[in-house]
Design a protein around this motif. Sequence first.
Motif, short mmCIF file in Angstrom:
data_model
loop_
_atom_site.label_atom_id
_atom_site.label_comp_id
_atom_site.label_asym_id
_atom_site.label_seq_id
_atom_site.Cartn_x
_atom_site.Cartn_y
_atom_site.Cartn_z
N GLY A 28 98.45 1.66 -5.73
CA GLY A 28 97.36 2.56 -6.28
C GLY A 28 97.72 3.96 -6.24
N THR A 29 99.25 4.23 -6.06
CA THR A 29 99.45 5.60 -6.06
C THR A 29 100.37 6.03 -7.24
N LEU A 30 99.59 7.35 -7.84
CA LEU A 30 100.50 7.82 -8.97
C LEU A 30 100.55 9.28 -8.60
N CYS A 84 102.17 -15.33 -12.22
CA CYS A 84 103.41 -14.78 -11.31
C CYS A 84 102.97 -14.03 -10.41
N THR A 85 103.45 -13.36 -9.57
CA THR A 85 102.91 -12.50 -8.57
C THR A 85 102.92 -11.19 -9.22
N ARG A 86 101.36 -10.81 -9.03
CA ARG A 86 100.69 -9.72 -9.78
C ARG A 86 101.11 -8.21 -9.03
N ASN A 87 100.64 -7.10 -9.66
CA ASN A 87 100.77 -6.02 -8.80
C ASN A 87 100.24 -5.94 -7.50
N ILE A 88 101.13 -5.46 -6.53
CA ILE A 88 100.69 -5.40 -5.02
C ILE A 88 99.78 -4.24 -4.74
N THR A 89 98.66 -4.65 -4.44
CA THR A 89 97.49 -3.58 -3.96
C THR A 89 97.32 -3.26 -2.61
N ALA A 90 96.89 -2.01 -2.30
CA ALA A 90 96.87 -1.64 -1.01
C ALA A 90 95.50 -0.85 -0.89
N ASP A 91 95.24 -0.31 0.60
CA ASP A 91 94.06 0.76 0.72
C ASP A 91 94.35 2.03 0.10
N GLN A 92 93.74 2.35 -0.68
CA GLN A 92 93.81 3.56 -1.51
C GLN A 92 94.01 4.89 -0.72
N TRP A 93 93.49 4.79 0.65
CA TRP A 93 93.58 5.87 1.71
C TRP A 93 95.10 5.71 2.52
N PHE A 110 98.52 -10.35 -3.95
CA PHE A 110 98.61 -9.60 -2.70
C PHE A 110 97.75 -8.53 -2.48
N ALA A 111 97.51 -8.34 -1.33
CA ALA A 111 96.72 -6.94 -0.87
C ALA A 111 97.21 -6.89 0.82
N ILE A 112 97.35 -5.39 0.92
CA ILE A 112 97.81 -4.95 2.12
C ILE A 112 96.96 -3.96 2.76
N THR A 113 96.49 -4.00 4.06
CA THR A 113 95.95 -2.82 4.62
C THR A 113 96.55 -2.64 6.12
N ASP A 145 91.32 -0.79 10.40
CA ASP A 145 90.48 -1.87 10.84
C ASP A 145 89.39 -1.98 9.66
N HIS A 146 88.85 -1.00 9.29
CA HIS A 146 88.04 -1.32 8.05
C HIS A 146 88.86 -1.58 6.79
N ASP A 147 88.51 -2.50 5.96
CA ASP A 147 89.36 -3.07 5.04
C ASP A 147 89.02 -2.48 3.84
N ARG A 148 89.65 -1.51 3.15
CA ARG A 148 89.24 -1.10 1.82
C ARG A 148 90.16 -1.79 0.81
N ALA A 149 91.13 -2.60 1.09
CA ALA A 149 91.68 -3.35 -0.01
C ALA A 149 91.23 -4.63 -0.20
N ALA A 150 90.18 -5.02 0.34
CA ALA A 150 89.68 -6.48 -0.13
C ALA A 150 90.78 -7.50 0.13
#
Length: 550
Positions: free
Chosen positions: A61-63, A122-131, A168-171, A174-179
Amino acid sequence: MYAYDEIDRTLINERVAEFRDQVQRRLAGEITEDEFKMLRLMNGVYLQLHAYMFRVAIPYGTLSADQLRKLAHVARKYDRGYGHFTTRQNIQFNWIALADLPDALADLAEVGIHAMQTSGNCTRNITADQWAGVAPGEIEDPRIWAEIMRQYTTLHPEFSFLPRKFKFAITASDHDRAAIKIHDIGLRLRQNDAGVTGFEVLVGGGLGRTPFIGKVIKPFVPGRDILSYVEAILRVYNQYGRRDNIYKARIKILVHELGLEKFRDEVEEEFLQIGDGPLTLDDAMIEEIRSRFTYPAYAKLSDNPEELTKASADPGFAAWLANSVAPHKQQGYAIVTLSLKPVGAPPGDATAEQMDAIADLADRYSFGEIRVGHEQNLALPHVAKRDLPALWQALDRIGVATPNVNLITDIIACPGLDYCSLANARSIPIAQELTRRFSNETANLIGRLHINISGCINACGHHHVGHIGILGVEKNDEEFYQITIGGRADEGAVVGTLIGPAVPYDDVANVVEDIVEAYLALRQRPDELFIDAVKRLGVEPFKERVYATR
């Protein structure tokens, strides 16, 4: 920001050249659409209702501002002047001609953007907490590990043809913004009692036809072993995952049918065989990736600047400040969410002009950095508090300062039947009507309430985990919608409960109004959130209100 190296640039450029040849062969009739399908999918190209859809990856999520400007350029030159940000931190262009796709990819490659593995099995775009990297209280920047995972999974020869798509999603908060609990693999950064950084690993989450919340397969995997453990999971899935039935091919079905204990045993056996080998991350490897991330040179600023105090007298600014501005780990700075959910507009869309303007504002106020959240909004992660009044005015002028973040009009929706060949019903018009029904004043009275809309069972709008979920279905060639309540996608993730029979298209907004009115009448106090009221009361009071006169 992560600084891509020559290996990344070479890979992206080689893929552009390869895809250009594939497109030329398709246009010349040398390969059929069926033969072309797998090639285009691995480059993010779908065949939709009206045209090819082009999905571009935005890793974790970084641009940069320059990358956002290039996305605006693609929207303007090759599409119809806008793009659609998705729940996977990607952007989609819905109207690009096939002949133009190689040129669009080449233009994006100039700033390090690609579309590899944004579709396909396949393994898709790796996502993460936008903060990530700026949220108070997080263990460390999870994008470091997301980048390690991105490099590991990109064009992995064993995992480019899995039984089904894999996410995949990574955070690190404690509060999960990456689902993370609705992903095939969810990773939460932890530190053990010895101070070693590692991961709680969840497996088997996912929505779609059969929704499951991810289960903890291992409470703690040291960071040095995370690639080995993930590889073990993927090997087990690749070996046992169903390839004979697309509806049973996801890892969530395998985990469910084998049982978590049996699946864990298989993974542990594979993990032992992998052992302490090439996938083990030593400190030097991790630090090399960490060193390629650059962070702003923050100034020492007041947390209560005079500019902020004066501007807060303006009710419009005060409402936006309370709704769209979040605390930052650095004193004197804030995180600003830009709402892509104006009244009456398709959720998640941004015009080329808006993207250009946001890029300019990022350069001026956020060290040239923009984030994309899975809620289909954008964020400026490094804004000095003294600049908030000026930024608000600039954002308001381009239509992205609607103070509705996390409120009832901050709707997550897929493109639905307006674009998607898989959809059974429309999503966008439902979202547009709901934003018209609930004004900003009403939305604030209601408080935090998430509506998610999907146009088909594939659940790209994550309707299962909306506080109110809306799923389009087809009955006798007419659009109907199933309504669920009580879902959530955060650290307390749970699938919502169906309240009753599907309702016709024209009645959906009325049903949502009935549910909201029941909540306002039944909540114990003004600050009891909708999701808490549903948990306390169950479905019946809402069902009675909705179907009493239907």
